[in-house]
Design an enzyme around this catalytic site. Structure first.
Site, PDB file in Angstrom:
ATOM      1  CD  GLU A 210       0.798  32.957  26.092  1.00 25.29           C
ATOM      2  OE1 GLU A 210       1.291  31.951  26.459  1.00 25.29           O
ATOM      3  OE2 GLU A 210       1.314  33.615  25.382  1.00 25.29           O
ATOM      4  CB  CYS A 244      -0.771  26.795  31.852  1.00 30.16           C
ATOM      5  SG  CYS A 244      -0.364  28.704  32.273  1.00 30.16           S
TER       6      CYS A 244
END
Length: 469
Positions: A210, A244
């Site tokens: 990720e 993010c």
């Protein structure tokens, strides 16, 4: 044997014993994780405040609430997820049982980041527990107070035979990765993701990465400017921009930029007061190195809003940049701070071309009151996720898979996707021991006249189709 190797060996022995496989065991561990979140809530609030002055409200929303939601969703559905999935069979196996069994991988390593140190460590942990694995957790050493809290208290809630927390810096983590794990789940930067993937390749260990990237936000001329400004400002400056999935830059027309700037200034003042430095609702950059990196990006373009900094507090004001060029430093890396560049484009097609000329982002945002514009951007671009007319809110739905594509990541999780990520899809065919006559056509010596019968028994036939022209 090194301490890490000994730990992995101990957890592997526990997994091989079958201890983690029963659903009752998995549910008990998940319930215990829920008690950790409830009983240590105040400690979590204090630790995140000490590490990055994160507002308690933001911790509740982005750390605790999302973890509870993920946990409850898993507890509500685990029984159904664990069931064998029976599949369509050919004629030769009609009397047999063919299914997919969801097996745990074994000993899993989860490496968490610093920006959401509870959420991004525990949400994958929920999936790993649900799938029946033993887990080694490595929280980020950058958020030291949260790292200490997790290391000292979480093991008291979970079965120490099957779950462990390792505290490690860069060198220790490198040595940790030398061990053979059955699955590695990493959240962090693409550069470190490559290191993790290289280490995993030595043991042919599957990975989920990720990562992140520069998330575009296209704002069309047809939208409510005040609503757009509030939603973009919230998504960009939440957690001081250290998210993010934050919108990394805005693409819009020159005309929209002229409307958007005063609306953004108004939204920032409404959220954080005329002096955001004094607002209890605006956080700080996590460390000195990160502060210096983000501060250097302020030299790109022209500062239209904000721009104030204080190195002692690691404070960077909510900032909007205009007149930004494509080759400016702020457009070369993920910002991961409270800076929002605005670039102008002539049309939605120019925005699409701009987005497609770059690495595929973790998420793509579009704001428009015209459905055809949203549909056009969705159909002609590629990204890990997509959200129209808001920012970040897709993260609140456990049933939506979350993950990147290309440079922004590999694999997916959340909800059922977490369970499937940490489960090996094991194919199983259980045949009867008798009825041997039915098997004779496939045995040597081969006889050509048996081939049509064998093909009829084993080949899948094309169904008749009707095409509407």
């Amino acid at each position: 044997m090194s301490p890490h190797a000994e730990l992995v060996s101990r957890l592997r022995a526990a997994w091989l014993s079958g201890k983690t496989r029963p659903m009752e065991y998995r549910l008990a561990q998940l319930e215990a994780l829920g008690r950790f979140l409830d009983e240590k809530k105040q400690d979590i609030l204090e630790a995140t405040a000490a590490d990055m002055r994160k507002p308690p409200f933001e911790v509740e929303v982005s750390e605790l609430s999302i973890c509870r939601s993920e946990l409850n969703h898993t507890l509500n559905n685990l029984g159904a997820w664990m069931k064998d999935k029976h599949v369509e069979k050919n004629w030769a196996t009609q009397l047999d049982s063919a299914f997919i069994r969801k097996d745990p991988y074994g000993v899993v390593l989860i490496i968490g980041p610093w920006n959401y140190p509870i959420n991004l460590l525990l949400v994958p942990l929920i999936g790993a527990i649900a799938a029946g694995n033993c887990v080694v957790m490595k929280p980020s050493e950058i958020t030291r107070n949260v790292e200490r809290l997790v290391a000292e208290t979480l093991p008291r809630y979970l079965d120490e035979d099957c779950f462990a927390v390792v505290t490690a810096g860069v060198e220790e983590t490198t040595r940790l990765l030398e061990n053979k794990f059955d699955y590695i789940f990493f959240t962090g930067s693409p550069s470190v993701g490559r290191i993790v993937m290289t280490a995993a390749a030595k043991h042919l260990t599957p990975v989920t990465l990720e990562l992140g990237g520069k998330n575009p936000c296209y704002v069309s001329d047809s939208c409510n400017v005040q609503n757009v400004a509030r939603r973009v400002a919230w998504g960009r400056f939440f957690n001081a921009g250290q998210t993010c999935v934050a919108p990394d830059y805005v693409l819009c027309s020159v005309e929209m930029q002229e409307k958007l700037l005063p609306a953004l200034r108004e939204a920032i003042t409404e959220f954080y007061s005329p002096n955001p430095r004094e607002s209890p609702d605006f956080g700080r950059i996590v460390g000195d190195r990160q502060f210096q990196r983000v501060q250097a990006l302020l030299h790109s373009g022209h500062t239209a809003i904000g721009g104030q900094t204080d190195a002692g507090e690691r404070y960077i004001a909510p900032t909007v940049l205009v007149e930004v060029q494509q080759d400016d430093p702020v457009m070369q890396e993920e910002i991961f701070g409270p800076i929002l560049p605005i670039l102008t484009v002539a049309s939605v097609d120019d925005a699409i071309a701009f987005i497609n000329a770059r690495e595929r982002p973790l998420v793509l945002y579009v704001f428009s009151s015209r459905k055809e514009v949203v549909k056009r951007v969705l159909e002609r671009t590629s990204s890990g996720g997509f959200c129209a007319n808001d920012t970040i809110m897709h993260m609140t739905i456990p049933s939506l898979p979350f993950g990147g594509i290309g440079q922004s990541g590999l694999g997916r999780y959340h909800g059922r996707s977490s369970f499937e990520t940490f489960s090996h899809q094991r194919s199983a065919l259980l045949r009867g021991a008798g009825r041997e006559t039915l098997n004779t056509p496939r045995y040597p010596p081969y006889a050509p006249h048996r081939l049509p019968l064998l093909r009829a028994a084993t080949e899948t036939k094309r169904r008749a189709t009707c095409l509407l022209l």
